[in-house]
Design a protein around this motif. Structure first.
Motif, PDB file in Angstrom:
ATOM      1  N   ASP A 182      53.826  39.417  62.933  1.00 46.02           N
ATOM      2  CA  ASP A 182      52.493  39.972  63.168  1.00 46.02           C
ATOM      3  C   ASP A 182      51.631  39.874  61.923  1.00 46.02           C
ATOM      4  O   ASP A 182      52.124  39.704  60.799  1.00 46.02           O
ATOM      5  CB  ASP A 182      52.608  41.431  63.612  1.00 46.02           C
ATOM      6  N   LEU A 183      50.314  39.993  62.116  1.00 40.77           N
ATOM      7  CA  LEU A 183      49.346  39.825  61.045  1.00 40.77           C
ATOM      8  C   LEU A 183      49.435  40.939  60.005  1.00 40.77           C
ATOM      9  O   LEU A 183      49.230  40.703  58.810  1.00 40.77           O
ATOM     10  CB  LEU A 183      47.933  39.772  61.644  1.00 40.77           C
ATOM     11  N   MET A 184      49.738  42.170  60.427  1.00 44.09           N
ATOM     12  CA  MET A 184      49.848  43.276  59.475  1.00 44.09           C
ATOM     13  C   MET A 184      51.007  43.045  58.511  1.00 44.09           C
ATOM     14  O   MET A 184      50.869  43.226  57.292  1.00 44.09           O
ATOM     15  CB  MET A 184      50.042  44.604  60.222  1.00 44.09           C
ATOM     16  N   SER A 185      52.151  42.636  59.044  1.00 49.32           N
ATOM     17  CA  SER A 185      53.313  42.368  58.188  1.00 49.32           C
ATOM     18  C   SER A 185      53.044  41.197  57.260  1.00 49.32           C
ATOM     19  O   SER A 185      53.476  41.190  56.103  1.00 49.32           O
ATOM     20  CB  SER A 185      54.546  42.083  59.052  1.00 49.32           C
ATOM     21  N   LEU A 186      52.325  40.191  57.765  1.00 48.59           N
ATOM     22  CA  LEU A 186      51.972  39.031  56.947  1.00 48.59           C
ATOM     23  C   LEU A 186      51.071  39.450  55.782  1.00 48.59           C
ATOM     24  O   LEU A 186      51.265  39.006  54.638  1.00 48.59           O
ATOM     25  CB  LEU A 186      51.262  37.983  57.812  1.00 48.59           C
ATOM     26  N   ALA A 187      50.098  40.332  56.054  1.00 45.53           N
ATOM     27  CA  ALA A 187      49.200  40.802  54.998  1.00 45.53           C
ATOM     28  C   ALA A 187      49.960  41.593  53.939  1.00 45.53           C
ATOM     29  O   ALA A 187      49.701  41.461  52.731  1.00 45.53           O
ATOM     30  CB  ALA A 187      48.089  41.657  55.611  1.00 45.53           C
ATOM     31  N   LYS A 188      50.918  42.424  54.378  1.00 38.99           N
ATOM     32  CA  LYS A 188      51.723  43.174  53.409  1.00 38.99           C
ATOM     33  C   LYS A 188      52.560  42.231  52.549  1.00 38.99           C
ATOM     34  O   LYS A 188      52.702  42.432  51.346  1.00 38.99           O
ATOM     35  CB  LYS A 188      52.620  44.170  54.145  1.00 38.99           C
ATOM     36  N   LYS A 189      53.096  41.209  53.179  1.00 35.17           N
ATOM     37  CA  LYS A 189      53.902  40.230  52.453  1.00 35.17           C
ATOM     38  C   LYS A 189      53.039  39.488  51.423  1.00 35.17           C
ATOM     39  O   LYS A 189      53.531  39.085  50.364  1.00 35.17           O
ATOM     40  CB  LYS A 189      54.493  39.227  53.441  1.00 35.17           C
ATOM     41  N   GLY A 248      50.676  40.814  49.739  1.00 30.70           N
ATOM     42  CA  GLY A 248      50.298  41.690  48.647  1.00 30.70           C
ATOM     43  C   GLY A 248      49.151  42.633  48.931  1.00 30.70           C
ATOM     44  O   GLY A 248      48.621  43.255  48.004  1.00 30.70           O
ATOM     45  N   TYR A 249      48.767  42.772  50.184  1.00 31.81           N
ATOM     46  CA  TYR A 249      47.662  43.673  50.530  1.00 31.81           C
ATOM     47  C   TYR A 249      48.193  45.024  51.016  1.00 31.81           C
ATOM     48  O   TYR A 249      49.259  45.097  51.643  1.00 31.81           O
ATOM     49  CB  TYR A 249      46.784  43.064  51.635  1.00 31.81           C
ATOM     50  N   THR A 250      47.435  46.079  50.739  1.00 31.67           N
ATOM     51  CA  THR A 250      47.683  47.382  51.356  1.00 31.67           C
ATOM     52  C   THR A 250      46.988  47.380  52.703  1.00 31.67           C
ATOM     53  O   THR A 250      45.794  47.081  52.787  1.00 31.67           O
ATOM     54  CB  THR A 250      47.135  48.527  50.485  1.00 31.67           C
ATOM     55  N   THR A 251      47.713  47.700  53.755  1.00 30.11           N
ATOM     56  CA  THR A 251      47.189  47.496  55.115  1.00 30.11           C
ATOM     57  C   THR A 251      46.796  48.819  55.775  1.00 30.11           C
ATOM     58  O   THR A 251      47.462  49.846  55.614  1.00 30.11           O
ATOM     59  CB  THR A 251      48.217  46.772  55.999  1.00 30.11           C
ATOM     60  N   TYR A 252      45.703  48.755  56.542  1.00 28.30           N
ATOM     61  CA  TYR A 252      45.173  49.919  57.260  1.00 28.30           C
ATOM     62  C   TYR A 252      44.871  49.508  58.700  1.00 28.30           C
ATOM     63  O   TYR A 252      44.384  48.408  58.957  1.00 28.30           O
ATOM     64  CB  TYR A 252      43.868  50.420  56.618  1.00 28.30           C
ATOM     65  N   TRP A 253      45.157  50.417  59.618  1.00 29.40           N
ATOM     66  CA  TRP A 253      44.739  50.253  61.024  1.00 29.40           C
ATOM     67  C   TRP A 253      43.945  51.494  61.392  1.00 29.40           C
ATOM     68  O   TRP A 253      44.500  52.592  61.520  1.00 29.40           O
ATOM     69  CB  TRP A 253      45.950  50.109  61.945  1.00 29.40           C
ATOM     70  N   LEU A 254      42.638  51.347  61.521  1.00 30.60           N
ATOM     71  CA  LEU A 254      41.738  52.450  61.831  1.00 30.60           C
ATOM     72  C   LEU A 254      41.133  52.206  63.206  1.00 30.60           C
ATOM     73  O   LEU A 254      40.510  51.170  63.443  1.00 30.60           O
ATOM     74  CB  LEU A 254      40.631  52.552  60.774  1.00 30.60           C
ATOM     75  N   SER A 255      41.301  53.149  64.116  1.00 31.64           N
ATOM     76  CA  SER A 255      40.909  52.923  65.508  1.00 31.64           C
ATOM     77  C   SER A 255      40.176  54.125  66.073  1.00 31.64           C
ATOM     78  O   SER A 255      40.460  55.273  65.724  1.00 31.64           O
ATOM     79  CB  SER A 255      42.148  52.633  66.355  1.00 31.64           C
ATOM     80  N   THR A 256      39.218  53.842  66.946  1.00 35.38           N
ATOM     81  CA  THR A 256      38.559  54.905  67.711  1.00 35.38           C
ATOM     82  C   THR A 256      39.071  54.948  69.140  1.00 35.38           C
ATOM     83  O   THR A 256      38.563  55.717  69.958  1.00 35.38           O
ATOM     84  CB  THR A 256      37.031  54.702  67.734  1.00 35.38           C
ATOM     85  N   GLN A 257      40.060  54.118  69.445  1.00 36.05           N
ATOM     86  CA  GLN A 257      40.650  54.147  70.771  1.00 36.05           C
ATOM     87  C   GLN A 257      41.823  55.117  70.782  1.00 36.05           C
ATOM     88  O   GLN A 257      42.493  55.325  69.771  1.00 36.05           O
ATOM     89  CB  GLN A 257      41.113  52.758  71.192  1.00 36.05           C
ATOM     90  N   GLU A 258      42.080  55.690  71.949  1.00 34.44           N
ATOM     91  CA  GLU A 258      43.217  56.592  72.081  1.00 34.44           C
ATOM     92  C   GLU A 258      44.506  55.817  71.889  1.00 34.44           C
ATOM     93  O   GLU A 258      44.597  54.637  72.216  1.00 34.44           O
ATOM     94  CB  GLU A 258      43.229  57.235  73.466  1.00 34.44           C
ATOM     95  N   ALA A 259      45.505  56.500  71.344  1.00 31.47           N
ATOM     96  CA  ALA A 259      46.820  55.872  71.229  1.00 31.47           C
ATOM     97  C   ALA A 259      47.334  55.574  72.625  1.00 31.47           C
ATOM     98  O   ALA A 259      47.213  56.393  73.539  1.00 31.47           O
ATOM     99  CB  ALA A 259      47.782  56.795  70.498  1.00 31.47           C
ATOM    100  N   GLY A 260      47.891  54.386  72.817  1.00 29.55           N
ATOM    101  CA  GLY A 260      48.334  53.959  74.133  1.00 29.55           C
ATOM    102  C   GLY A 260      49.428  54.842  74.705  1.00 29.55           C
ATOM    103  O   GLY A 260      50.284  55.362  73.990  1.00 29.55           O
ATOM    104  N   VAL A 261      49.396  55.017  76.037  1.00 34.79           N
ATOM    105  CA  VAL A 261      50.441  55.783  76.710  1.00 34.79           C
ATOM    106  C   VAL A 261      51.764  55.048  76.619  1.00 34.79           C
ATOM    107  O   VAL A 261      52.823  55.641  76.459  1.00 34.79           O
ATOM    108  CB  VAL A 261      50.042  56.027  78.183  1.00 34.79           C
ATOM    109  N   VAL A 262      51.734  53.727  76.735  1.00 36.75           N
ATOM    110  CA  VAL A 262      52.945  52.919  76.626  1.00 36.75           C
ATOM    111  C   VAL A 262      53.184  52.624  75.154  1.00 36.75           C
ATOM    112  O   VAL A 262      52.533  51.768  74.552  1.00 36.75           O
ATOM    113  CB  VAL A 262      52.810  51.606  77.435  1.00 36.75           C
ATOM    114  N   SER A 263      54.117  53.332  74.551  1.00 33.66           N
ATOM    115  CA  SER A 263      54.323  53.232  73.104  1.00 33.66           C
ATOM    116  C   SER A 263      54.900  51.882  72.697  1.00 33.66           C
ATOM    117  O   SER A 263      54.811  51.503  71.528  1.00 33.66           O
ATOM    118  CB  SER A 263      55.259  54.353  72.647  1.00 33.66           C
ATOM    119  N   ASP A 264      55.487  51.167  73.641  1.00 29.51           N
ATOM    120  CA  ASP A 264      56.110  49.894  73.287  1.00 29.51           C
ATOM    121  C   ASP A 264      55.188  48.706  73.513  1.00 29.51           C
ATOM    122  O   ASP A 264      55.612  47.564  73.339  1.00 29.51           O
ATOM    123  CB  ASP A 264      57.389  49.697  74.122  1.00 29.51           C
ATOM    124  N   ALA A 265      53.942  48.943  73.940  1.00 32.81           N
ATOM    125  CA  ALA A 265      53.016  47.839  74.168  1.00 32.81           C
ATOM    126  C   ALA A 265      52.693  47.156  72.846  1.00 32.81           C
ATOM    127  O   ALA A 265      52.772  47.753  71.769  1.00 32.81           O
ATOM    128  CB  ALA A 265      51.745  48.342  74.838  1.00 32.81           C
TER     129      ALA A 265
END
Length: 406
Positions: free
Chosen positions: A331-338, A340-357
């Motif tokens: 995934d792109l987040m893991s790639l960014a961490k690899k 050398g970036y500090t990664t953030y996910w900021l969302s205004t959407q509700e957390a999904g009901v299906v946690s494994d999506a």
């Protein structure tokens, strides 16, 4: 009309035989003349007619094995008839058992009506991808969809009809109009027959909508199974990942903050920066289109007609071109961490009901993850909290004009 699939033909014949056997069983157990009971027949029709109508518009369906859709009605009829005979004999448990038995029956009928509505409204049958979208929908998204699709008076009418139909079904099962006292031997025979019928009904329930689609989602090769495998394998896949630039981290070559904005439900046909419109709907974008630091993609399309899969494919190395399965993706987040970036996910959407999506799995890979309540503007203040003296990779997951972009 195209011929029926040969297995469907056999199951259709089996259904007629089973239904007539049930009717004769009804006569032998109650000493009544052979007749069709009103409630079982009504539920049979309410279930069978919607699917028959949809299938009649899609001839290819009859080339597949849809025989379970013709066996299930006879099982449904027999189950309802037997419940009407036995529930009035349950004493104090009559009402609670009526509610318990009415729930799955009511669910089957409302599912058939929803299947018919979806086909009439969208022109295609509801498949497992659509069901996946429904499963992953949050309560707020469901509310917004309903209020955007139906007017408030119509929505209230539908809710009242659903509640009224459920109460009527409970009453008709537990307190049928025509009751007849059964002998102990007849009651035992009916209980035995009911147990047998319930066994077959339960088995065939997984062969018809919606449980057949739900089964496809989680079986091997299904989308939801793929998301589970993505979650399980991401750490291992990331560990194996090797960047081309080994002597210097990419974040040192490209320092600063990178922001990726993920929007929601916007069509370029209504944007003046992309298409001729009756008024200047996107004045800022039209101005930026002349700026050499901006690049607009005039012919971009979603990579999948479903939000979960579209975002998952956009933010991982798996897509329909390289045919990389999700279980082998990075995934792109893991790639960014690899990198050398500090990664953030900021969302205004509700957390999904299906946690494994997929979206949930990818967002969980960020160093910092937070969901905010309110409109997208709240992310501006959230960005102020991100340290500016480090290399950051930030994903802004917007709600945008999620439901009414007209």
């Amino acid at each position: 009309m195209l011929p029926l699939h040969h297995i469907t033909q056999l199951r259709l014949l089996r259904s007629f035989v089973f239904l007539w056997g049930c009717l004769f069983l009804q006569e032998s157990l109650t000493s009544r003349k052979l007749s069709l009971e009103s409630l079982p027949l009504l539920l049979l029709l309410l279930w069978l007619v919607p699917y028959s109508y949809v299938f009649s518009w899609i001839p290819d369906y009859f080339q597949e094995d849809v025989g379970s859709y013709w066996i299930f009605p006879s099982l449904l009829y027999t189950t309802v008839w037997l419940l009407q005979q036995l529930l009035p004999q349950a004493g104090r448990l009559q009402l609670p058992l009526g509610v318990l038995c009415a729930l799955p029956l009511w669910g089957e009928i409302t599912s058939a009506m929803a299947y018919l509505f979806y086909f009439v409204h969208y022109g295609k049958p509801m498949d497992e991808i659509i069901l996946m979208s429904i499963i992953a929908t949050t309560p707020l998204e469901a509310y917004n969809y309903l209020t955007a699709t139906f007017s408030q008076p119509l929505l209230l009418t539908i809710l009242l009809l659903l509640a009224g139909s459920f109460l009527a079904l409970v009453h008709s099962l537990a307190f049928p109009a025509a009751q007849k006292s059964l002998s102990v031997s007849s009651r035992k025979k009916q209980l035995a027959v009911l147990a047998l019928v319930l066994y077959f009904t339960g088995s065939y329930t997984f062969s018809v909508f919606p449980l057949d689609r739900l089964t496809h989602l989680y079986q091997k090769g299904g989308p939801m199974r793929a998301f589970l495998e993505l979650k399980k394998n991401l750490p291992r896949n990331t560990q194996k990942l090797q960047l081309l630039s080994q002597e210097q981290l990419i974040s040192q070559k490209v320092p600063g903050t990178i922001i990726l904005v993920i929007g929601e439900s916007a069509t370029r046909d209504a944007m003046s920066a992309f298409a001729p419109t009756s008024f200047d709907s996107t004045p800022w974008e039209r101005t930026m289109k002349q700026n050499p630091n901006f690049f607009f993609y005039p012919n971009s399309y979603a990579n999948f007609p479903n939000t979960i899969m579209a975002v998952t494919q956009a933010l991982t190395s798996a897509n329909q071109y390289n045919r990389v399965p999700l279980k082998k993706a990075v995934d792109l987040m893991s790639l960014a961490k690899k990198a050398g970036y500090t990664t953030y996910w900021l969302s205004t959407q509700e957390a999904g009901v299906v946690s494994d999506a997929g979206i949930t799995v990818i967002s969980q890979q960020a160093d910092y993850r937070e969901n905010f309540k309110g409109t997208d503007e709240v992310l501006l203040s959230a960005l102020q909290e991100v340290p500016g003296g480090q290399n950051n990779f930030i994903v802004l997951h917007l709600t945008g004009s999620h439901f009414r972009y007209d």
